[in-house]
Write a protein that holds these residues in place. Structure first.
Motif, mmCIF file in Angstrom:
data_model
loop_
_atom_site.group_PDB
_atom_site.id
_atom_site.type_symbol
_atom_site.label_atom_id
_atom_site.label_comp_id
_atom_site.label_asym_id
_atom_site.label_seq_id
_atom_site.Cartn_x
_atom_site.Cartn_y
_atom_site.Cartn_z
ATOM 1 N N LEU B 54 24.176 13.330 -17.450
ATOM 2 C CA LEU B 54 23.288 12.783 -18.468
ATOM 3 C C LEU B 54 23.348 11.257 -18.609
ATOM 4 O O LEU B 54 22.305 10.607 -18.684
ATOM 5 N N ILE B 60 19.103 4.836 -13.420
ATOM 6 C CA ILE B 60 17.808 5.144 -12.822
ATOM 7 C C ILE B 60 16.708 4.305 -13.464
ATOM 8 O O ILE B 60 15.813 3.796 -12.777
ATOM 9 N N TYR B 61 16.801 4.129 -14.787
ATOM 10 C CA TYR B 61 15.790 3.300 -15.444
ATOM 11 C C TYR B 61 15.850 1.867 -14.917
ATOM 12 O O TYR B 61 14.818 1.223 -14.718
ATOM 13 N N LEU B 64 14.317 1.776 -11.552
ATOM 14 C CA LEU B 64 12.874 1.924 -11.661
ATOM 15 C C LEU B 64 12.218 0.605 -12.062
ATOM 16 O O LEU B 64 11.212 0.191 -11.477
ATOM 17 N N ALA B 135 21.245 12.790 -25.995
ATOM 18 C CA ALA B 135 19.868 12.310 -25.894
ATOM 19 C C ALA B 135 19.539 11.355 -27.037
ATOM 20 O O ALA B 135 18.708 10.466 -26.886
ATOM 21 N N LEU B 136 20.209 11.543 -28.171
ATOM 22 C CA LEU B 136 19.969 10.615 -29.283
ATOM 23 C C LEU B 136 20.379 9.206 -28.880
ATOM 24 O O LEU B 136 19.733 8.227 -29.231
ATOM 25 N N GLU B 138 20.487 8.133 -25.773
ATOM 26 C CA GLU B 138 19.650 7.694 -24.660
ATOM 27 C C GLU B 138 18.318 7.126 -25.133
ATOM 28 O O GLU B 138 17.698 6.314 -24.442
ATOM 29 N N THR B 139 17.893 7.549 -26.320
ATOM 30 C CA THR B 139 16.643 7.048 -26.873
ATOM 31 C C THR B 139 16.496 5.542 -26.681
ATOM 32 O O THR B 139 15.438 5.050 -26.311
ATOM 33 N N VAL B 142 15.647 4.545 -23.303
ATOM 34 C CA VAL B 142 14.241 4.872 -23.031
ATOM 35 C C VAL B 142 13.338 3.825 -23.645
ATOM 36 O O VAL B 142 12.374 3.371 -23.017
ATOM 37 N N LEU B 143 13.668 3.419 -24.884
ATOM 38 C CA LEU B 143 12.836 2.396 -25.533
ATOM 39 C C LEU B 143 12.918 1.080 -24.773
ATOM 40 O O LEU B 143 11.922 0.381 -24.604
ATOM 41 N N LEU B 145 13.436 0.732 -21.601
ATOM 42 C CA LEU B 145 12.623 0.915 -20.396
ATOM 43 C C LEU B 145 11.144 0.762 -20.724
ATOM 44 O O LEU B 145 10.393 0.097 -20.004
ATOM 45 N N LEU B 146 10.772 1.365 -21.848
ATOM 46 C CA LEU B 146 9.371 1.331 -22.236
ATOM 47 C C LEU B 146 8.890 -0.105 -22.406
ATOM 48 O O LEU B 146 7.846 -0.501 -21.864
ATOM 49 N N ILE B 149 8.632 -1.952 -19.156
ATOM 50 C CA ILE B 149 7.423 -1.574 -18.410
ATOM 51 C C ILE B 149 6.191 -2.262 -19.003
ATOM 52 O O ILE B 149 5.374 -2.838 -18.288
ATOM 53 N N LEU B 150 6.100 -2.222 -20.338
ATOM 54 C CA LEU B 150 4.916 -2.811 -20.975
ATOM 55 C C LEU B 150 4.874 -4.319 -20.750
ATOM 56 O O LEU B 150 3.814 -4.887 -20.483
#
Lengths: 642, 157
Positions: B54, B60-61, B64, B135-136, B138-139, B142-143, B145-146, B149-150
């Motif tokens: 996990l 990976i992010y 990416l 996962a909490l 990891e949020t 993820v943010l 990464l988001l 990307i943007l």
């Protein structure tokens, strides 16, 4: 919504049919038997003795464990074979198998093998310790003390050698180095008995460690009887080796016997599970209340199963009485979820969080469509979805799993289908977008995708608030439900529309919603406290905002899958440029890379979609805390009763 | 132009390196814990693997994001884009969210997973609960990464 009605069932029966009734209940698995409140009802409890059964069960599982190495293994075999099936009616038959003698046999072999193994270990040690003296060409008979001399062999640390040398010069001691390794000298010592005590004292100070061939006996007893006076160390070692060989052969024979016994494994498994249920039944009978002639049982049963239960106990109707009633307010009945077939697999997610409290409702159906959609969006790779769906179907078809595993596989198959659909629409097939079928390309236009994710989030959060309002109305908290939850339901969309379109009508609706919240959110009677308390709960808007923004992860996870799939394909293309073996490398990269991506993206999609349900959705309306329904039924460890 | 290009490459590298460090530490923590548990109960390999894997997502992010940077610079295609110094800085900074959020969240997710491993050792049925806890954490990766990307998407070359 869909929590099954549960009723209390009370059975009063003649003591004579007690076990038969329990047996019938166990067969059907309809009733969760509760412990009788002995004191309140003034009933006795019957003491039960399951010691012998438990002892046999222990022996059985130990033997099965011991024999398990004769099981056929292999990954594919393990994956696609299910438990042995066994008809319920054949349970009595299974006990006809003379398992006790097999157990005795197994235990005997185990004991013998352990004995042999420890003997072998011992002999091996002997060999190790004799090894340095291999080159000693003296017969053992000569190593015995004579009238005036003492003979010793032993080892000495290399660093102490000088001390020994000095001793040999000063005292009546002669030594010879038989062999040496990095750390130690292995020596043969001869000294006069006259100065024996002093020499021994000095040897102790040098940490000389003597080995005794003859006395006190250290070589294994049977061997010593075989050693003869003229044997040299080499000969002794040869004899030990022969002995070890014999023991190894014996072990092999025992292994063969054991392997034969291994054929009885299936019988033993059946017996184990049958006895396990015997034990459960006897144990269950201790929960019953008793008088001299009658037995009393109480438990929970689903309302829908009442008819079935009645007909099952029909044969005993002459000597039993059944009573059914709804649960009392102070009772805490177990919770059974009841959903239509396509919603059933999603119960897993609810159960993971916890079963609903009494008076609450089952969130399975409300979450199902969202979960279905979210996993599809997070993975958004149609090829992977197809693979997962296909594998799940194949597994269900060939391995025929049951219970939780079956539901999980069904869930995976459903999510696979969702991924195929959404992957085609917003992702691709193994990293290749099929443009004519796509409604949106998140790589070209991530903002639109972000808006889509947030919109979905907004819908789910709003829906969660709606459910909360419904819940409030059902539990007769009308003011709260209509003005506070209703206020949010009005405020949230109007605010979004006001910000987007600036229409004054939306502004007014927003304020109306806010007014409801301000005046009714606080339970206080003091008008000031009420007003400011209400104003403060308006601050919850930030929570709603955060909740909705949290759905942006759908975009990030979806993009991650797509981009990694593209990277894999890119690497493949590069690999194709390599002469001769390029195609092979490309194929390897393609398969390995996409499998890897499939794994992490499904894991991520599953976990994050689940989190969205638990944290963002459930927090609006759902309270867990119900206890699961655990019917008294046939349990199985090794076989499956059909 | 050369400086801008270098800065952009630096951004991509930073995303991979910091995300990778975070994940490596995180996976390492969880891996150690699970080896300890498996020494007692080797049968838990499958379920523990999930928890150990996990904290690997941050790496990976980062990878990416670096790939997106490479796409942007034309390092993957045939023609290299020209990048001004300002644009180079922009790309470098755009990589910060995924890099730093990944570094810290990877380590902490590893800690959560390691304690989850101990929990699964005692309560094997509750495997998914520590997974959700992880996962909490990891949020925030993820943010990160988001936003990366943007931001990358918004920077015009």
């Amino acid at each position: 919504m869909s929590i099954a009605q549960v009723q209390k069932v009370q059975v009063v029966a003649h003591s004579g049919v007690k076990m038969e009734i329990l047996s019938a209940l166990q067969e059907e698995g309809l009733v969760q038997v509760e412990k009788t409140d002995f004191e309140e009802l003034g009933l006795n409890s019957s003491s039960v003795d399951v010691y012998q059964l438990e002892h046999n069960l222990y022996r059985l599982s130990h033997a099965l464990d011991y024999l398990s190495r004769w099981e056929e293994t292999g990954f594919a075999k393990k994956l696609f074979t299910s438990k042995t099936r066994m008809e319920r009616e054949k349970r009595k038959e299974a006990l006809g198998f003379d398992y006790l003698s097999v157990l005795n046999e197994v235990e005997k072999i185990e004991a013998k093998k352990n004995e042999l193994l420890s003997e072998l270990r011992f002999l091996k040690k002997e060999m190790e310790f004799l090894d340095p003296f291999k080159s000693l060409e003296l017969p053992l008979g000569l190593l015995k003390p004579t009238e005036t001399t003492q003979v010793l062999i032993g080892s000495l640390l290399v660093s102490r050698k000088e001390g020994l040398q000095k001793m040999s010069e000063e005292e009546g001691l002669w030594y010879e180095v038989v062999s040496r390794d990095k750390r130690k000298y292995y020596l043969l010592l001869v000294y006069h008995k006259k100065c024996g005590e002093r020499v021994e004292q000095m040897l102790r100070e040098l940490h000389f460690s003597p080995f005794y061939f003859t006395e006190p006996v250290q070589i294994a007893e049977p061997l010593l009887s075989k050693t003869e006076e003229q044997d040299r160390v080499k000969d002794v070692m040869r004899k030990i080796d022969e002995e070890m060989q014999i023991k190894r052969e014996k072990l092999e024979d025992l292994d063969n016997e054991e392997k034969k016994l291994g054929e009885h494994r299936e019988h033993l498994m059946r017996v184990h599970d049958v006895l396990l249920n015997e034990k459960e039944r006897i144990f269950c009978s201790s929960l019953l209340g008793e008088t001299e002639r009658a037995a009393y049982l109480e438990g929970w049963v689903c309302s829908s199963d009442v008819k079935k239960l009645k007909s099952k106990l029909q044969p005993y109707s002459e000597v039993t009485e059944l009573y059914f009633r709804d649960p009392l307010p102070e009772e805490d009945p177990p919770v059974v979820l009841e959903n239509p077939k396509p919603g059933k697999p999603f119960e897993l997610i609810t159960k993971l969080y916890g079963l609903p409290q009494r008076g609450s409702f089952d969130p399975t159906l409300p979450l199902a469509p969202f979960f279905f959609l979210f996993v599809g969006l997070c993975v958004s790779e149609a090829g992977y979805g197809l693979l997962v769906a296909l594998l799940s179907f194949l597994f269900i078809k060939f391995a025929k799993p049951r219970g939780g595993l079956l539901q999980f596989l069904k869930l995976l198959a459903l999510l696979g289908i969702s991924t195929v659909i959404l992957g085609t629409l917003v992702g691709g097939w193994f990293g290749f977008p099929v443009r004519p079928l796509m409604i949106l390309d998140p790589l070209q236009d991530p903002l639109s995708f972000l808006y889509l994710a947030l919109a979905l989030g907004f819908i789910q959060v709003w829906f969660g608030t709606l459910l909360s309002m419904v819940n409030g109305l059902k539990n007769k908290r009308y003011l709260q439900a209509i003005f506070v939850q209703g206020g949010w339901l009005l405020l949230l969309p109007s605010l979004v529309l006001y910000l987007a379109k600036k229409g004054s009508i939306w502004g007014i609706l927003t304020l109306a919603g806010a007014a409801g919240i301000i005046f009714f959110a606080s339970p206080s009677r003091n008008p000031f406290a009420r007003f400011f308390g209400g104003l403060y709960s308006l601050y919850d808007i930030s929570r709603y905002l955060a909740d909705v923004l949290s759905y942006s992860r759908l975009l990030a996870l979806g993009l991650a899958t797509t981009v990694i799939a593209m990277v894999v394909n890119n690497l493949c293309q590069t690999a194709l440029g390599i002469p001769w073996i390029g195609w092979l490398l490309a194929a390897l990269i393609f398969v390995g890379g996409h499998l890897f991506n499939l794994g992490i993206s499904f894991l991520g999609g599953f976990v994050h979609s689940m989190r969205l349900q638990f944290v963002e959705f459930f927090s609006k309306f759902f309270k867990a805390g119900g206890s699961p329904f655990k019917p008294f039924e046939l349990k199985s460890k090794f076989v499956e009763f059909i | 132009m050369a400086l801008g290009f270098t800065l952009a490459v630096f951004g991509g590298a930073l995303a991979v390196v910091l995300g990778g460090i975070g994940s490596a530490i995180g996976v390492g923590l969880a891996g150690q814990a699970s080896s300890g548990v498996m020494s007692e109960d080797p049968g838990k390999f499958g379920s523990l693997l999930l928890l150990v894997a996990l904290p690997g997502t941050q790496g990976i992010y980062g990878f990416l994001s670096a790939f997106l940077v490479m796409l942007k610079l034309g390092l993957v295609g045939e023609v290299l884009k020209s990048v001004s110094v300002y644009q180079g800085w922009q790309i470098l900074i755009a990589c910060f969210p995924v890099a730093f959020a990944g570094l810290v969240s990877g380590i902490h997710q590893g800690k959560v997973c390691a304690s989850g491993v101990y929990m699964v050792a005692k309560q094997p049925k509750d495997l998914m609960k520590p997974v959700i806890m992880a996962a909490l954490v990891e949020t925030y990766a993820v943010l990160g990464l988001l936003i990366t990307i943007l931001l990358l998407n918004g920077i015009q070359l």
